[in-house]
Design a protein around this motif. Structure first.
Motif, PDB file in Angstrom:
ATOM      1  N   ARG A  23      38.127  54.480  38.259  1.00  7.55           N
ATOM      2  CA  ARG A  23      37.418  53.988  39.423  1.00  7.55           C
ATOM      3  C   ARG A  23      38.392  53.115  40.192  1.00  7.55           C
ATOM      4  NH1 ARG A  23      35.118  57.691  38.484  1.00  7.55           N
ATOM      5  NH2 ARG A  23      32.931  58.034  37.897  1.00  7.55           N
ATOM      6  N   ARG A  24      38.455  53.304  41.483  1.00  6.12           N
ATOM      7  CA  ARG A  24      39.498  52.676  42.286  1.00  6.12           C
ATOM      8  C   ARG A  24      38.925  51.546  43.143  1.00  6.12           C
ATOM      9  NH1 ARG A  24      41.051  56.940  44.531  1.00  6.12           N
ATOM     10  NH2 ARG A  24      42.885  57.416  43.263  1.00  6.12           N
ATOM     11  N   ILE A  25      39.668  50.439  43.201  1.00  6.07           N
ATOM     12  CA  ILE A  25      39.352  49.305  44.075  1.00  6.07           C
ATOM     13  C   ILE A  25      40.538  49.114  45.010  1.00  6.07           C
ATOM     14  CG2 ILE A  25      38.806  46.841  44.188  1.00  6.07           C
ATOM     15  CD1 ILE A  25      37.928  47.123  41.187  1.00  6.07           C
ATOM     16  N   GLU A  26      40.306  49.152  46.303  1.00  2.17           N
ATOM     17  CA  GLU A  26      41.388  48.996  47.271  1.00  2.17           C
ATOM     18  C   GLU A  26      41.096  47.787  48.163  1.00  2.17           C
ATOM     19  OE1 GLU A  26      41.088  53.078  48.790  1.00  2.17           O
ATOM     20  OE2 GLU A  26      43.159  53.367  48.142  1.00  2.17           O
ATOM     21  N   LEU A  27      41.994  46.833  48.146  1.00  4.36           N
ATOM     22  CA  LEU A  27      41.863  45.663  49.009  1.00  4.36           C
ATOM     23  C   LEU A  27      42.529  45.940  50.344  1.00  4.36           C
ATOM     24  CD1 LEU A  27      41.175  44.450  46.205  1.00  4.36           C
ATOM     25  CD2 LEU A  27      42.342  42.358  46.944  1.00  4.36           C
ATOM     26  N   SER A  28      42.014  45.338  51.381  1.00  2.00           N
ATOM     27  CA  SER A  28      42.658  45.428  52.683  1.00  2.00           C
ATOM     28  C   SER A  28      43.913  44.556  52.683  1.00  2.00           C
ATOM     29  CB  SER A  28      41.703  44.946  53.773  1.00  2.00           C
ATOM     30  OG  SER A  28      41.489  43.539  53.649  1.00  2.00           O
ATOM     31  N   PRO A  29      44.820  44.749  53.644  1.00  2.00           N
ATOM     32  CA  PRO A  29      45.980  43.855  53.726  1.00  2.00           C
ATOM     33  C   PRO A  29      45.582  42.383  53.841  1.00  2.00           C
ATOM     34  CG  PRO A  29      46.339  45.792  55.079  1.00  2.00           C
ATOM     35  CD  PRO A  29      44.919  45.857  54.612  1.00  2.00           C
ATOM     36  N   GLY A  50      51.726  46.019  51.344  1.00  2.00           N
ATOM     37  CA  GLY A  50      50.849  44.875  51.572  1.00  2.00           C
ATOM     38  C   GLY A  50      49.391  45.109  51.236  1.00  2.00           C
ATOM     39  N   ARG A  51      49.061  46.253  50.608  1.00  2.00           N
ATOM     40  CA  ARG A  51      47.670  46.555  50.258  1.00  2.00           C
ATOM     41  C   ARG A  51      47.567  46.769  48.758  1.00  2.00           C
ATOM     42  NH1 ARG A  51      43.719  51.032  53.170  1.00  2.00           N
ATOM     43  NH2 ARG A  51      41.829  50.452  52.014  1.00  2.00           N
ATOM     44  N   LEU A  52      46.742  45.942  48.092  1.00  2.00           N
ATOM     45  CA  LEU A  52      46.632  45.970  46.639  1.00  2.00           C
ATOM     46  C   LEU A  52      45.585  46.985  46.194  1.00  2.00           C
ATOM     47  CD1 LEU A  52      46.889  43.082  44.186  1.00  2.00           C
ATOM     48  CD2 LEU A  52      44.871  44.543  43.995  1.00  2.00           C
ATOM     49  N   THR A  53      45.933  47.756  45.172  1.00  2.00           N
ATOM     50  CA  THR A  53      45.030  48.737  44.565  1.00  2.00           C
ATOM     51  C   THR A  53      44.857  48.408  43.090  1.00  2.00           C
ATOM     52  OG1 THR A  53      45.668  50.510  46.090  1.00  2.00           O
ATOM     53  CG2 THR A  53      44.707  51.171  43.992  1.00  2.00           C
ATOM     54  N   VAL A  54      43.617  48.466  42.633  1.00  2.00           N
ATOM     55  CA  VAL A  54      43.291  48.333  41.208  1.00  2.00           C
ATOM     56  C   VAL A  54      42.636  49.630  40.767  1.00  2.00           C
ATOM     57  CG1 VAL A  54      41.977  47.077  39.454  1.00  2.00           C
ATOM     58  CG2 VAL A  54      42.938  45.839  41.415  1.00  2.00           C
ATOM     59  N   GLN A  55      43.240  50.310  39.800  1.00  2.00           N
ATOM     60  CA  GLN A  55      42.654  51.513  39.214  1.00  2.00           C
ATOM     61  C   GLN A  55      42.069  51.157  37.842  1.00  2.00           C
ATOM     62  OE1 GLN A  55      45.598  54.934  41.151  1.00  2.00           O
ATOM     63  NE2 GLN A  55      45.678  54.494  38.961  1.00  2.00           N
ATOM     64  N   VAL A  56      40.769  51.230  37.703  1.00  2.00           N
ATOM     65  CA  VAL A  56      40.106  50.988  36.424  1.00  2.00           C
ATOM     66  C   VAL A  56      40.076  52.322  35.683  1.00  2.00           C
ATOM     67  CG1 VAL A  56      38.030  50.136  35.279  1.00  2.00           C
ATOM     68  CG2 VAL A  56      38.709  49.190  37.508  1.00  2.00           C
ATOM     69  N   GLU A  57      40.867  52.436  34.614  1.00  2.00           N
ATOM     70  CA  GLU A  57      41.111  53.711  33.939  1.00  2.00           C
ATOM     71  C   GLU A  57      40.532  53.675  32.521  1.00  2.00           C
ATOM     72  OE1 GLU A  57      45.375  53.772  36.321  1.00  2.00           O
ATOM     73  OE2 GLU A  57      45.358  53.961  34.133  1.00  2.00           O
ATOM     74  N   TYR A  58      39.982  54.829  32.078  1.00  2.00           N
ATOM     75  CA  TYR A  58      39.306  54.819  30.783  1.00  2.00           C
ATOM     76  C   TYR A  58      39.114  56.237  30.278  1.00  2.00           C
ATOM     77  CZ  TYR A  58      35.454  55.560  34.087  1.00  2.00           C
ATOM     78  OH  TYR A  58      34.659  56.032  35.116  1.00  2.00           O
ATOM     79  N   ASP A  59      38.858  56.316  29.002  1.00  2.00           N
ATOM     80  CA  ASP A  59      38.537  57.556  28.312  1.00  2.00           C
ATOM     81  C   ASP A  59      37.023  57.606  28.173  1.00  2.00           C
ATOM     82  OD1 ASP A  59      38.110  59.649  26.569  1.00  2.00           O
ATOM     83  OD2 ASP A  59      39.419  58.895  24.987  1.00  2.00           O
ATOM     84  N   THR A  60      36.371  58.601  28.805  1.00  2.00           N
ATOM     85  CA  THR A  60      34.917  58.646  28.782  1.00  2.00           C
ATOM     86  C   THR A  60      34.352  59.005  27.406  1.00  2.00           C
ATOM     87  OG1 THR A  60      34.939  60.952  29.533  1.00  2.00           O
ATOM     88  CG2 THR A  60      34.763  59.243  31.221  1.00  2.00           C
ATOM     89  N   ALA A  61      35.206  59.438  26.481  1.00  2.00           N
ATOM     90  CA  ALA A  61      34.743  59.613  25.103  1.00  2.00           C
ATOM     91  C   ALA A  61      34.588  58.263  24.406  1.00  2.00           C
ATOM     92  CB  ALA A  61      35.703  60.499  24.321  1.00  2.00           C
ATOM     93  N   GLU A  62      35.224  57.235  24.971  1.00  2.00           N
ATOM     94  CA  GLU A  62      35.141  55.881  24.409  1.00  2.00           C
ATOM     95  C   GLU A  62      34.147  55.007  25.180  1.00  2.00           C
ATOM     96  OE1 GLU A  62      36.907  54.960  21.691  1.00  2.00           O
ATOM     97  OE2 GLU A  62      37.829  56.933  21.536  1.00  2.00           O
ATOM     98  N   HIS A  63      34.200  55.076  26.510  1.00  2.00           N
ATOM     99  CA  HIS A  63      33.347  54.234  27.354  1.00  2.00           C
ATOM    100  C   HIS A  63      32.807  55.078  28.502  1.00  2.00           C
ATOM    101  CE1 HIS A  63      36.187  51.375  25.417  1.00  2.00           C
ATOM    102  NE2 HIS A  63      35.086  50.669  25.265  1.00  2.00           N
TER     103      HIS A  63
END
Length: 433
Positions: free
Chosen positions: A220-226, A394-407
Motif C-alpha cells: 500500500r503506497r503513501i505519497e506525500l506532496s513536496p 523532493g517528494r517522499l513515498t512510503v511503500q507499506v509492503e507485506y506478505d498476505t499469507a502472514e498479514h
C-alpha cells in the motif's frame, strides 16, 4: 573473463531457505523502475541496458559452481534481456510475484506498455545489489536514456569494472575478530539480564494469502506532496532528530493500533543499514554491490503514542547503534556459528521494518516522457512487514509492503491508513509552528 567466489554473506542470497536475521533472502529478486507517461523508445532502452551491463561487472555476471564452490563469473559485456509487452498495474504485480530464472544472468529488464502509462522495470538479483545501489543504477539509466534521446553519447564506463569482494569480506579488514567476540559477549550478557516481559511484540498473523493480481506479496503506497515532505523535514530538524526516526516513530505508532491491550508495550522497529561508510576505502553508492545489514530499535509504545516522542527514542537508540558499529558487527557475527540464544535474539522479527533510501534527485526526463513515480520492491514469502521509503525530486513515498499469507490486506490497509494519518498530524504541527 574475471571470477571470484561468493562471500558467505552473498552465498545466502543464492541458497534456498537462507535468512539474514529475520529476513528470508534466498533467491530474492529486487525490482526497481519508473512509471512514465509517453512512449518509451525501446531501441534507446536496449542500448542503455547494454551500457549499464558494460559499466557494472556484477550486472554481466552469472553464478557457476566448480568443485562445490559457487563463484561469480563475468565475461565480455552482453546485452541484458529486455522483455517488452502490454501491461499495467496488474501485470506489474504478476511480475513481482513470479519466481525468477537467473540461469541467463543476474540482471534483466521488462518494459510494460500500458494505456495511460508505461513501466520500465529493472530486475536484479538481490545478492548483487542493495536498494541504494539499485536506485543509483536507475538514476544512471535515466541519465543515459536522456542523453541518447538528445543525440549525445554518454561515456561508456563511468562506474565499476573491478570484481570487488563481498561486503562481509571487505568488513574483515576494518572489524577484527576480537571486536566480534566482544559484541557476542555483550549480546549474551543482555540476554542473561533480560526479562520475558521485555520481549517485543509483533502483529497478529491473520493472512489468507490473497494479494494483488493473484500473488501473495503486496503493498500500500503513501505519497506525500513536496510541501508535506518539506514540512516533515522541518519537523525533524526542529526536534533535532532524523527524518528516518520520525518515520519510524509514526510506523511504530501505526502498528501499535493493531495490538490489543492498554498501556505501553515493547515493539521493535527494524532498519536496513548501509555498510559502505564502515568500509575502508568506502565503496561508492554507484558501485553495484549488496552492502545492506540491519539493526533494531526497541521502544515502549502506547496506543495513543506521539510519533515524535517515539521517534526521539528511536533516534537516541540509532545513535548508540551507529557509534557501536552494530550493523557491521551484526554482519560479521552472522557468519559465525552462534549460541542458540544469541541466534534467536538476532533473528527476532520486528513489528515493522524500515528500508529508507534517503533523498534522491529527480530523474532527467527526455522530451516526450513525463515522470509518474519510481517503484521498488524486494520481498520474499514469509518476510516480516516493512516500509520502503524514498524521496525523489523532493517528494517522499512510503511503500507499506507485506506478505498476505502472514498479514491480511485488511490489517495492513489499516496500518497504511494509520501511518498516513500520523504523518499528516506531524506535518500539520509544522504548519501551525
Amino acid at each position: 573473463m574475471t571470477a571470484r567466489p561468493l562471500s558467505p554473506f552473498e552465498s545466502g542470497y543464492f541458497a534456498a531457505d537462507a535468512r539474514l536475521g529475520s529476513v528470508p533472502v534466498g533467491g530474492m529478486p529486487l525490482f526497481i523502475g519508473t512509471a512514465v507517461r509517453g512512449k518509451v523508445d525501446e531501441h534507446i532502452l536496449r542500448r542503455v541496458l547494454g551500457e549499464l551491463a558494460a559499466g557494472h561487472v556484477l550486472l554481466r555476471s552469472r553464478v557457476d559452481t566448480v568443485g562445490g564452490v559457487a563463484r561469480f563469473v563475468a565475461g565480455e559485456p552482453v546485452m541484458p534481456t529486455l522483455t517488452v509487452r502490454e501491461g499495467g498495474v496488474d501485470e506489474y504485480w504478476e511480475l513481482v510475484n513470479s519466481p525468477q530464472d537467473w540461469a541467463a544472468g543476474l540482471f534483466r529488464a521488462v518494459l510494460l506498455r500500458g494505456v495511460r502509462e508505461s513501466r520500465i522495470v529493472l530486475v536484479i538479483h538481490h545478492g548483487i545489489s542493495d536498494g541504494r545501489s539499485a536506485f543509483a543504477l536507475l538514476e544512471e539509466m535515466w541519465r543515459r536514456y536522456a542523453a541518447h534521446a538528445a543525440g549525445t553519447e554518454p561515456p561508456l564506463h563511468d562506474s565499476d569494472d573491478a570484481l570487488l569482494g563481498g561486503v562481509d569480506e571487505l568488513l574483515a579488514a576494518v572489524v577484527g575478530e576480537a571486536e566480534v567476540d566482544g559484541f557476542l559477549a555483550h549480546l549474551a550478557q543482555e540476554i542473561a539480564e533480560a526479562s520475558p516481559a521485555d520481549a517485543p511484540h509483533t502483529m497478529p498473523h491473520d493472512g489468507d494469502g490473497v494479494g494483488d493480481a493473484g500473488g501473495r506479496l503486496a503493498l500500500r503506497r503513501i505519497e506525500l506532496s513536496p510541501g508535506q515532505t518539506a514540512e516533515l523535514v522541518e519537523v525533524a530538524r526542529g526536534r533535532g532528530i532524523s527524518v528516518n526516526s520520525v518515520l519510524a516513530g509514526a510506523a511504530l505508532a501505526a502498528v501499535r493500533g493493531e495490538l490489543a491491550g492498554d498501556g505501553p508495550i515493547p515493539l521493535m522497529c527494524g532498519h536496513a543499514a548501509d555498510l559502505r561508510p564502515d568500509l575502508s576505502p568506502p565503496v561508492p553508492v554507484s558501485t553495484i554491490l549488496n552492502c545492506a545489514s540491519g539493526a533494531g530499535t526497541p521502544a515502549l509504545v502506547d496506543r495513543d503514542a506521539d510519533p515524535l516522542a517515539v521517534g526521539a527514542v528511536v533516534d537516541a537508540t540509532m545513535r548508540v547503534l551507529r557509534e557501536s558499529r552494530f550493523p557491521a558487527l551484526f554482519m560479521r557475527a552472522a557468519q559465525r556459528p552462534l549460541a542458540p540464544q544469541v541466534a534467536a535474539m538476532l533473528s527476532q522479527p520486528p513489528a515493522i521494518a524500515l528500508s529508507n533510501m534517503g533523498r534522491l534527485p529527480a530523474h532527467p526526463m527526455p522530451d516526450g516522457l513525463e515522470f509518474v513515480r519510481d517503484e521498488v520492491f524486494a520481498m520474499a514469502a514469509g518476510m516480516p512487514p516493512k516500509m520502503t521509503i524514498f524521496t525523489v525530486g523532493g517528494r517522499l513515498t512510503v511503500q507499506v509492503e507485506y506478505d498476505t499469507a502472514e498479514h491480511s490486506h485488511t490489517r495492513m490497509g489499516r496500518v497504511a491508513e494509520a501511518m498516513s494519518d500520523r504523518l499528516a498530524r506531524v506535518t500539520r504541527v509544522a504548519v501551525r509552528g
